[in-house]
Scaffold this active site. Structure first.
Site, PDB file in Angstrom:
ATOM      1  N   ASP A  38       0.807  -1.226   0.000  1.00 27.32           N
ATOM      2  CA  ASP A  38       0.000   0.000   0.000  1.00 27.32           C
ATOM      3  C   ASP A  38       0.838   1.273   0.000  1.00 27.32           C
ATOM      4  O   ASP A  38       0.378   2.328   0.394  1.00 27.32           O
ATOM      5  CB  ASP A  38      -0.943  -0.007   1.208  1.00 27.32           C
ATOM      6  CG  ASP A  38      -0.192  -0.101   2.528  1.00 27.32           C
ATOM      7  OD1 ASP A  38       1.052  -0.261   2.513  1.00 27.32           O
ATOM      8  OD2 ASP A  38      -0.834  -0.012   3.586  1.00 27.32           O
ATOM      9  N   LYS A  69       6.537   2.411  15.197  1.00 27.47           N
ATOM     10  CA  LYS A  69       5.475   3.217  15.800  1.00 27.47           C
ATOM     11  C   LYS A  69       5.812   3.686  17.221  1.00 27.47           C
ATOM     12  O   LYS A  69       5.099   3.384  18.177  1.00 27.47           O
ATOM     13  CB  LYS A  69       4.159   2.449  15.771  1.00 27.47           C
ATOM     14  CG  LYS A  69       3.759   2.050  14.337  1.00 27.47           C
ATOM     15  CD  LYS A  69       2.367   1.497  14.218  1.00 27.47           C
ATOM     16  CE  LYS A  69       1.943   1.282  12.776  1.00 27.47           C
ATOM     17  NZ  LYS A  69       2.580   0.178  12.069  1.00 27.47           N
ATOM     18  N   ASP A 109       1.325   6.361   1.883  1.00 28.96           N
ATOM     19  CA  ASP A 109       0.765   5.074   2.322  1.00 28.96           C
ATOM     20  C   ASP A 109      -0.735   5.225   2.162  1.00 28.96           C
ATOM     21  O   ASP A 109      -1.334   6.094   2.788  1.00 28.96           O
ATOM     22  CB  ASP A 109       1.141   4.833   3.795  1.00 28.96           C
ATOM     23  CG  ASP A 109       0.439   3.591   4.362  1.00 28.96           C
ATOM     24  OD1 ASP A 109      -0.690   3.275   3.947  1.00 28.96           O
ATOM     25  OD2 ASP A 109       1.032   2.945   5.238  1.00 28.96           O
TER      26      ASP A 109
HETATM   27  N1  GDD Z   1       1.646 -11.718   3.957  1.00 25.69           N
HETATM   28  C1  GDD Z   1       1.395 -10.915   4.992  1.00 25.69           C
HETATM   29  N2  GDD Z   1       1.172 -11.482   6.227  1.00 25.69           N
HETATM   30  N3  GDD Z   1       1.357  -9.575   4.816  1.00 25.69           N
HETATM   31  C2  GDD Z   1       1.097  -8.784   5.877  1.00 25.69           C
HETATM   32  C3  GDD Z   1       0.844  -9.310   7.159  1.00 25.69           C
HETATM   33  C4  GDD Z   1       0.890 -10.746   7.331  1.00 25.69           C
HETATM   34  O1  GDD Z   1       0.675 -11.285   8.413  1.00 25.69           O
HETATM   35  N4  GDD Z   1       0.616  -8.256   8.006  1.00 25.69           N
HETATM   36  C5  GDD Z   1       0.709  -7.133   7.260  1.00 25.69           C
HETATM   37  N5  GDD Z   1       0.992  -7.445   5.974  1.00 25.69           N
HETATM   38  C6  GDD Z   1       1.182  -6.523   4.848  1.00 25.69           C
HETATM   39  C7  GDD Z   1       0.045  -5.529   4.630  1.00 25.69           C
HETATM   40  O2  GDD Z   1      -0.889  -6.078   3.708  1.00 25.69           O
HETATM   41  C8  GDD Z   1       0.758  -4.313   4.064  1.00 25.69           C
HETATM   42  O3  GDD Z   1       0.907  -4.391   2.649  1.00 25.69           O
HETATM   43  C9  GDD Z   1       2.149  -4.392   4.687  1.00 25.69           C
HETATM   44  O4  GDD Z   1       2.311  -5.734   5.172  1.00 25.69           O
HETATM   45  C10 GDD Z   1       2.323  -3.399   5.861  1.00 25.69           C
HETATM   46  O5  GDD Z   1       1.250  -3.576   6.760  1.00 25.69           O
HETATM   47  P1  GDD Z   1       0.371  -2.345   7.244  1.00 25.69           P
HETATM   48  O6  GDD Z   1      -0.668  -2.900   8.142  1.00 25.69           O
HETATM   49  O7  GDD Z   1      -0.040  -1.505   6.099  1.00 25.69           O
HETATM   50  O8  GDD Z   1       1.452  -1.615   8.162  1.00 25.69           O
HETATM   51  P2  GDD Z   1       1.563  -0.080   8.561  1.00 25.69           P
HETATM   52  O9  GDD Z   1       1.164   0.793   7.427  1.00 25.69           O
HETATM   53  O10 GDD Z   1       0.885   0.120   9.854  1.00 25.69           O
HETATM   54  O11 GDD Z   1       3.162   0.061   8.833  1.00 25.69           O
HETATM   55  C11 GDD Z   1       4.091  -0.408   7.858  1.00 25.69           C
HETATM   56  O12 GDD Z   1       4.225   0.512   6.789  1.00 25.69           O
HETATM   57  C12 GDD Z   1       4.779   1.813   7.165  1.00 25.69           C
HETATM   58  C13 GDD Z   1       4.840   2.632   5.898  1.00 25.69           C
HETATM   59  O13 GDD Z   1       3.574   2.832   5.413  1.00 25.69           O
HETATM   60  C14 GDD Z   1       5.448  -0.622   8.552  1.00 25.69           C
HETATM   61  O14 GDD Z   1       6.275  -1.302   7.616  1.00 25.69           O
HETATM   62  C15 GDD Z   1       6.088   0.704   8.972  1.00 25.69           C
HETATM   63  O15 GDD Z   1       7.391   0.471   9.493  1.00 25.69           O
HETATM   64  C16 GDD Z   1       6.172   1.636   7.771  1.00 25.69           C
HETATM   65  O16 GDD Z   1       6.706   2.907   8.170  1.00 25.69           O
HETATM   66 MG    MG Z   2       0.230   0.519   5.550  1.00 23.56          MG
END
Ligand code: GDD
Ligand code: MG
Length: 324
Positions: free
Chosen positions: A106, A157, A214
């Protein structure tokens, strides 16, 4: 050299509910094209294999790639139960090349991935994390950067007062296969468990400029659409019998007349828009029927929604099939 790219696409997409109750986040449309394809459009040519790690609504993503040829080998790997962002990478180990990309599904940006590959090859560490600077790093992974772009700490976070900088993890990485040795079995978070444990193995930060977004929350989802529209990605695929305030994207088979669309608006396929209706700063999915004199602003309208005449819809996320 041929490379694999892993797309982490197993999250629940909770922040985009109710849309993600019926469609997994990677398949939501960004300027009328599934988010995951928009991401794959940016991959360098040497990425010949794309491994998509899925869990939530896995069948939908498997079906989608069985039907759509993307010009690259696509392998969809399902996790029975979500393995976390680290566990997901370990789980697809058999498909990985000596060095490989990993992407959050995303995140969109203007990063130059070939430059990032050169950066990674030059530093020769276990991994390179793409970094983006923000005002408020609290909702992200935050790094402390030392000399020679070496990452000295990674905090996922953190509270604002504990954030080591404003440089955040932009959700794009290049790793050496050796990283698999540092991922325990089972459910593991890349950000919370693996990164802190591999700091000593040579983890580097690749900073870039331009834009980064994002799109996992409604406002950001709309911003992403607006942003990519402003970069000229929107197409008009139906005859127009109303007014367009560019930038606008319109899918196939739109009917209706006397409407005003735009600015910053995407209309999916087979929608009907009634006379006098004004749609601005919004994303409308497929098969949506909008009556007469409806006003829609800053909203996301799911597939098959019907909106009767005279409604005013502002700052709303309307789930698939709702009737208003
Ligand atoms: N296969 C798989 N399995 N994918 C996963 C899982 C899992 O258990 N959990 C999460 N994901 C995927 C989500 O679909 C997404 O594409 C990505 O991993 C990151 O998960 P998010 O839930 O979107 O995380 P976030 O936005 O809170 O935080 C992440 O992104 C930030 C940047 O947007 C982290 O990577 C942060 O460190 C980063 O700054
Ligand atoms: Mg995200």
């Amino acid at each position: 050299m041929a490379k694999a790219a892993v797309i982490l696409a197993g999250g629940l997409g909770t922040r985009l509910r109710p849309l993600t109750y019926t469609t997994p986040k990677p398949l939501l449309p960004v300027v009328n094209r599934p988010m995951i394809l928009r991401l794959m459009d940016t991959f360098p040519e040497d990425v010949t294999t794309v491994v998509i790690a899925v869990s939530y609504m896995a069948e939908r993503i498997q079906e989608f790639f069985a039907k759509n040829d993307c010009g690259r080998e696509v392998i969809v790997v399902n996790e029975e139960a979500p393995l976390g962002t680290g566990g997901a990478i370990k789980n697809v180990g058999e498909y990985l090349t000596d060095s490989f990309f990993v992407f959050n599904a995303d995140n969109f940006s203007s990063i130059n991935l070939q430059e990032m590959e050169r950066f990674h090859a030059k530093h020769g560490g276990i991994g390179t994390i793409a970094l983006w600077e923000v005002e408020n790093p609290e909702p992200y992974g935050v790094v402390k950067l030392g000399e020679n772009t070496r990452i000295l700490a990674f905090k996922e976070k953190p509270k604002l007062s504990e954030a080591p900088s404003k440089k955040i993890n932009a959700g794009m990485y290049i790793f050496n296969k050796k990283i698999l040795d540092f991922i325990p079995e089972g459910e593991v978070s890349l950000e919370r468990t693996v990164f802190p444990s591999i700091i000593g193995q040579g983890l580097y930060g690749f900073e870039f400029h331009g834009y980064w977004i994002d799109c996992g929350k409604p406002k950001e989802f709309l911003d992403t659409n607006r942003f990519l529209l402003s970069r000229g990605l929107g197409k008009i695929e139906s005859p127009i019998e109303g007014y367009l305030l560019e930038p606008v994207a319109v899918g196939k088979g739109m009917t209706g007349r006397g409407y005003t669309l735009g600015p910053n608006t995407c209309i999916g396929n087979n929608c009907t828009i009634g006379e006098g209706s004004i749609i601005a700063n919004s994303v409308i999915f497929d098969n949506v029927v909008v009556g007469k004199n409806v006003q829609i602003d800053r909203s996301i309208i799911g597939n098959g929604v019907k909106i009767s005449s005279g409604n005013v819809i502002t700052d709303r996320v309307v789930g698939d099939g709702e009737q208003i």
